[in-house]
Design a protein around this motif. Structure first.
Motif, PDB file in Angstrom:
ATOM      1  N   MET A   1      43.773  56.572  35.453  1.00  0.00           N
ATOM      2  CA  MET A   1      44.030  55.965  36.763  1.00  0.00           C
ATOM      3  C   MET A   1      44.074  54.448  36.599  1.00  0.00           C
ATOM      4  O   MET A   1      43.248  53.857  35.905  1.00  0.00           O
ATOM      5  CB  MET A   1      42.929  56.363  37.748  1.00  0.00           C
ATOM      6  CG  MET A   1      43.167  55.860  39.171  1.00  0.00           C
ATOM      7  SD  MET A   1      41.898  56.484  40.290  1.00  0.00           S
ATOM      8  CE  MET A   1      42.422  55.689  41.802  1.00  0.00           C
ATOM      9  N   ALA A   2      45.050  53.793  37.225  1.00  0.00           N
ATOM     10  CA  ALA A   2      45.215  52.346  37.086  1.00  0.00           C
ATOM     11  C   ALA A   2      44.037  51.606  37.700  1.00  0.00           C
ATOM     12  O   ALA A   2      43.530  51.975  38.755  1.00  0.00           O
ATOM     13  CB  ALA A   2      46.515  51.903  37.745  1.00  0.00           C
ATOM     14  N   ARG A   3      43.566  50.566  37.006  1.00  0.00           N
ATOM     15  CA  ARG A   3      42.531  49.692  37.536  1.00  0.00           C
ATOM     16  C   ARG A   3      43.210  48.452  38.106  1.00  0.00           C
ATOM     17  O   ARG A   3      43.989  47.792  37.426  1.00  0.00           O
ATOM     18  CB  ARG A   3      41.549  49.282  36.428  1.00  0.00           C
ATOM     19  CG  ARG A   3      40.872  50.460  35.741  1.00  0.00           C
ATOM     20  CD  ARG A   3      40.013  51.260  36.705  1.00  0.00           C
ATOM     21  NE  ARG A   3      38.954  50.454  37.303  1.00  0.00           N
ATOM     22  CZ  ARG A   3      37.754  50.293  36.757  1.00  0.00           C
ATOM     23  NH1 ARG A   3      37.464  50.848  35.601  1.00  0.00           N
ATOM     24  NH2 ARG A   3      36.843  49.567  37.363  1.00  0.00           N
ATOM     25  N   LEU A   4      42.926  48.123  39.353  1.00  0.00           N
ATOM     26  CA  LEU A   4      43.593  47.020  40.038  1.00  0.00           C
ATOM     27  C   LEU A   4      42.653  45.824  40.144  1.00  0.00           C
ATOM     28  O   LEU A   4      41.563  45.920  40.723  1.00  0.00           O
ATOM     29  CB  LEU A   4      44.038  47.457  41.439  1.00  0.00           C
ATOM     30  CG  LEU A   4      44.973  48.665  41.482  1.00  0.00           C
ATOM     31  CD1 LEU A   4      45.308  49.017  42.935  1.00  0.00           C
ATOM     32  CD2 LEU A   4      46.246  48.394  40.701  1.00  0.00           C
ATOM     33  N   PHE A   5      43.084  44.699  39.592  1.00  0.00           N
ATOM     34  CA  PHE A   5      42.287  43.482  39.677  1.00  0.00           C
ATOM     35  C   PHE A   5      42.462  42.840  41.056  1.00  0.00           C
ATOM     36  O   PHE A   5      43.556  42.822  41.620  1.00  0.00           O
ATOM     37  CB  PHE A   5      42.727  42.476  38.614  1.00  0.00           C
ATOM     38  CG  PHE A   5      42.158  42.748  37.253  1.00  0.00           C
ATOM     39  CD1 PHE A   5      40.833  42.442  36.968  1.00  0.00           C
ATOM     40  CD2 PHE A   5      42.943  43.283  36.251  1.00  0.00           C
ATOM     41  CE1 PHE A   5      40.301  42.669  35.716  1.00  0.00           C
ATOM     42  CE2 PHE A   5      42.430  43.525  34.995  1.00  0.00           C
ATOM     43  CZ  PHE A   5      41.096  43.214  34.718  1.00  0.00           C
ATOM     44  N   ASP A   6      41.378  42.281  41.561  1.00  0.00           N
ATOM     45  CA  ASP A   6      41.394  41.523  42.802  1.00  0.00           C
ATOM     46  C   ASP A   6      41.797  40.085  42.472  1.00  0.00           C
ATOM     47  O   ASP A   6      41.135  39.416  41.661  1.00  0.00           O
ATOM     48  CB  ASP A   6      39.990  41.564  43.429  1.00  0.00           C
ATOM     49  CG  ASP A   6      39.937  40.880  44.796  1.00  0.00           C
ATOM     50  OD1 ASP A   6      40.583  39.823  44.956  1.00  0.00           O
ATOM     51  OD2 ASP A   6      39.226  41.384  45.680  1.00  0.00           O
ATOM     52  N   LEU A   7      42.877  39.598  43.074  1.00  0.00           N
ATOM     53  CA  LEU A   7      43.364  38.261  42.765  1.00  0.00           C
ATOM     54  C   LEU A   7      42.363  37.179  43.142  1.00  0.00           C
ATOM     55  O   LEU A   7      42.287  36.127  42.475  1.00  0.00           O
ATOM     56  CB  LEU A   7      44.700  38.001  43.466  1.00  0.00           C
ATOM     57  CG  LEU A   7      45.903  38.798  42.949  1.00  0.00           C
ATOM     58  CD1 LEU A   7      47.149  38.447  43.762  1.00  0.00           C
ATOM     59  CD2 LEU A   7      46.148  38.531  41.480  1.00  0.00           C
ATOM     60  N   ASP A   8      41.584  37.385  44.182  1.00  0.00           N
ATOM     61  CA  ASP A   8      40.561  36.408  44.560  1.00  0.00           C
ATOM     62  C   ASP A   8      39.515  36.262  43.458  1.00  0.00           C
ATOM     63  O   ASP A   8      39.047  35.157  43.158  1.00  0.00           O
ATOM     64  CB  ASP A   8      39.872  36.811  45.865  1.00  0.00           C
ATOM     65  CG  ASP A   8      40.721  36.483  47.088  1.00  0.00           C
ATOM     66  OD1 ASP A   8      41.599  35.620  46.962  1.00  0.00           O
ATOM     67  OD2 ASP A   8      40.483  37.085  48.147  1.00  0.00           O
ATOM     68  N   LEU A   9      39.148  37.386  42.840  1.00  0.00           N
ATOM     69  CA  LEU A   9      38.173  37.335  41.753  1.00  0.00           C
ATOM     70  C   LEU A   9      38.766  36.635  40.533  1.00  0.00           C
ATOM     71  O   LEU A   9      38.084  35.845  39.862  1.00  0.00           O
ATOM     72  CB  LEU A   9      37.709  38.744  41.382  1.00  0.00           C
ATOM     73  CG  LEU A   9      37.067  39.587  42.497  1.00  0.00           C
ATOM     74  CD1 LEU A   9      36.535  40.898  41.935  1.00  0.00           C
ATOM     75  CD2 LEU A   9      35.954  38.815  43.194  1.00  0.00           C
ATOM     76  N   LEU A  10      40.012  36.929  40.230  1.00  0.00           N
ATOM     77  CA  LEU A  10      40.676  36.273  39.100  1.00  0.00           C
ATOM     78  C   LEU A  10      40.802  34.776  39.343  1.00  0.00           C
ATOM     79  O   LEU A  10      40.629  33.962  38.429  1.00  0.00           O
ATOM     80  CB  LEU A  10      42.055  36.889  38.866  1.00  0.00           C
ATOM     81  CG  LEU A  10      42.080  38.341  38.392  1.00  0.00           C
ATOM     82  CD1 LEU A  10      43.521  38.835  38.274  1.00  0.00           C
ATOM     83  CD2 LEU A  10      41.356  38.502  37.055  1.00  0.00           C
ATOM     84  N   ASN A  11      41.104  34.417  40.582  1.00  0.00           N
ATOM     85  CA  ASN A  11      41.222  32.996  40.921  1.00  0.00           C
ATOM     86  C   ASN A  11      39.878  32.291  40.732  1.00  0.00           C
ATOM     87  O   ASN A  11      39.822  31.148  40.252  1.00  0.00           O
ATOM     88  CB  ASN A  11      41.703  32.840  42.359  1.00  0.00           C
ATOM     89  CG  ASN A  11      41.993  31.389  42.709  1.00  0.00           C
ATOM     90  OD1 ASN A  11      42.715  30.703  41.998  1.00  0.00           O
ATOM     91  ND2 ASN A  11      41.424  30.913  43.794  1.00  0.00           N
ATOM     92  N   ALA A  12      38.794  32.953  41.089  1.00  0.00           N
ATOM     93  CA  ALA A  12      37.465  32.366  40.904  1.00  0.00           C
ATOM     94  C   ALA A  12      37.195  32.107  39.428  1.00  0.00           C
ATOM     95  O   ALA A  12      36.673  31.047  39.056  1.00  0.00           O
ATOM     96  CB  ALA A  12      36.394  33.288  41.486  1.00  0.00           C
ATOM     97  N   LEU A  13      37.574  33.044  38.565  1.00  0.00           N
ATOM     98  CA  LEU A  13      37.371  32.868  37.121  1.00  0.00           C
ATOM     99  C   LEU A  13      38.164  31.666  36.609  1.00  0.00           C
ATOM    100  O   LEU A  13      37.651  30.849  35.837  1.00  0.00           O
ATOM    101  CB  LEU A  13      37.796  34.136  36.377  1.00  0.00           C
ATOM    102  CG  LEU A  13      37.663  34.078  34.848  1.00  0.00           C
ATOM    103  CD1 LEU A  13      36.192  34.034  34.448  1.00  0.00           C
ATOM    104  CD2 LEU A  13      38.364  35.265  34.197  1.00  0.00           C
ATOM    105  N   VAL A  14      39.408  31.552  37.037  1.00  0.00           N
ATOM    106  CA  VAL A  14      40.265  30.452  36.591  1.00  0.00           C
ATOM    107  C   VAL A  14      39.702  29.104  37.035  1.00  0.00           C
ATOM    108  O   VAL A  14      39.650  28.143  36.260  1.00  0.00           O
ATOM    109  CB  VAL A  14      41.705  30.637  37.112  1.00  0.00           C
ATOM    110  CG1 VAL A  14      42.538  29.374  36.901  1.00  0.00           C
ATOM    111  CG2 VAL A  14      42.370  31.821  36.415  1.00  0.00           C
ATOM    112  N   VAL A  15      39.261  29.012  38.279  1.00  0.00           N
ATOM    113  CA  VAL A  15      38.749  27.741  38.799  1.00  0.00           C
ATOM    114  C   VAL A  15      37.437  27.363  38.117  1.00  0.00           C
ATOM    115  O   VAL A  15      37.209  26.191  37.791  1.00  0.00           O
ATOM    116  CB  VAL A  15      38.581  27.807  40.331  1.00  0.00           C
ATOM    117  CG1 VAL A  15      37.929  26.530  40.855  1.00  0.00           C
ATOM    118  CG2 VAL A  15      39.940  27.997  40.997  1.00  0.00           C
ATOM    119  N   VAL A  16      36.567  28.330  37.862  1.00  0.00           N
ATOM    120  CA  VAL A  16      35.329  28.040  37.136  1.00  0.00           C
ATOM    121  C   VAL A  16      35.653  27.531  35.736  1.00  0.00           C
ATOM    122  O   VAL A  16      35.048  26.564  35.245  1.00  0.00           O
ATOM    123  CB  VAL A  16      34.418  29.281  37.063  1.00  0.00           C
ATOM    124  CG1 VAL A  16      33.244  29.019  36.120  1.00  0.00           C
ATOM    125  CG2 VAL A  16      33.897  29.649  38.449  1.00  0.00           C
TER     126      VAL A  16
END
Length: 290
Positions: A1-16
């Motif tokens: 089953m595909a795992r879907l990343f939350d873009l808000d969470l990814l954005n938080a990682l990038v900004v940190v």
């Protein structure tokens, strides 16, 4: 089953990753520190791996975090591009950006690549200029948008209503290569840009005011040349934090050099009669360059 990343969470990682700590990322994300920490925790829980290494000096990406951040940037870029395309807000045209050599030289290529990927119809022409020239030529029409650096050393505050867009502040640092050895005669060897550079003139004035003996050992044409001269251990220079190359170390305290102020980077205010296209690009660049 595909795992879907939350873009808000990814954005938080990038900004940190970009800001170097959760506390610095929180205002950029308009969230509390605890909320940003929770976002990272959820992302790590989903991946089953630590993504950040936390320490007293901030947070850095783990090997897994570095891999995910590359995907995250691409996914966020595609998301932004898709939204603008659906909204019909793609930027199309030529624009000249005059930028100081000191602004994030290590990160700038990646920033410009992201701009290119997000705005494939925007043809951005980058001109490297001294900050003084960028400030003086604001009305000349030689560029569309300017990004300059200002040394905050007892300068009067900006006039009320100043329409500049402040991007970031950074400390100035005395740095040298790890292998640099101070000459026995005690004369500080300087690696600098030509005397047309306001930072070079500031450094010389500062040393003279503190009666520190010094001599210009190498004059480079740009920050890239300074990096090469530093790597060759030719001397000491003064750089803003984001322009300090790998392998360089802070030497201000060990060499008894004077304390230095911060610098401020900002986008120049719009000209009278500026087109809507230029205004839209300035707003976009402000988001990217921060």
């Amino acid at each position: 089953m595909a795992r879907l990343f939350d873009l808000d969470l990814l954005n938080a990682l990038v900004v940190v990753a970009e800001t170097g700590s959760i506390s610095a990322a929180a205002p950029r994300l308009f969230r509390s520190q605890s909320a940003v920490s929770e976002q990272i925790r959820k992302l790590e829980e989903m991946c089953g791996l630590p993504l950040l290494s936390r320490g007293k000096t901030g947070a850095s990406l783990t090997p897994a975090g570095k891999r995910l951040s590359r995907y995250a940037r691409e996914m966020l870029t595609l998301s932004d591009a898709a939204f603008r395309d659906i909204q019909g807000t793609q930027l199309t045209g030529d624009l000249r950006l005059a930028i100081t050599d000191y602004f994030r030289p290590g990160a700038l290529p990646e920033i410009l690549r992201r701009v290119r990927d997000q705005f494939p119809r925007l043809r951005l022409h980058v001109l490297i200029r001294k900050s003084a020239l960028i400030e003086e030529e604001i009305a000349a029409g030689d560029y569309d948008i300017g990004l300059s650096m200002r040394i905050l050393d007892g300068q009067p505050p900006r006039a009320k209503g100043d329409a500049r867009i402040r991007l970031r502040r950074e400390p100035l640092l005395w740095v040298s290569d790890r292998s640099f050895v101070m000459p026995q005669d005690g004369v500080l060897p300087l690696v600098v840009l030509p005397d047309t550079c306001s930072l070079q003139r500031f450094v010389v004035r500062k040393l003279k005011a503190h009666r520190i003996r010094h001599a210009v050992m190498h004059s480079a044409s740009g920050v890239g040349g300074l990096h090469l001269a530093l790597a060759a251990a030719l001397g000491v220079t003064c750089l803003n934090a984001s322009a300090v190359p790998e392998g360089a170390i802070k030497v201000g305290t060990s060499l008894g050099l004077p304390t230095l102020p911060e610098v401020e980077f900002s986008l120049m205010p719009p000209r009278a009669g500026e087109s809507r296209f230029v205004a839209d690009v300035r707003s976009m660049l402000a988001d990217q360059l921060r």
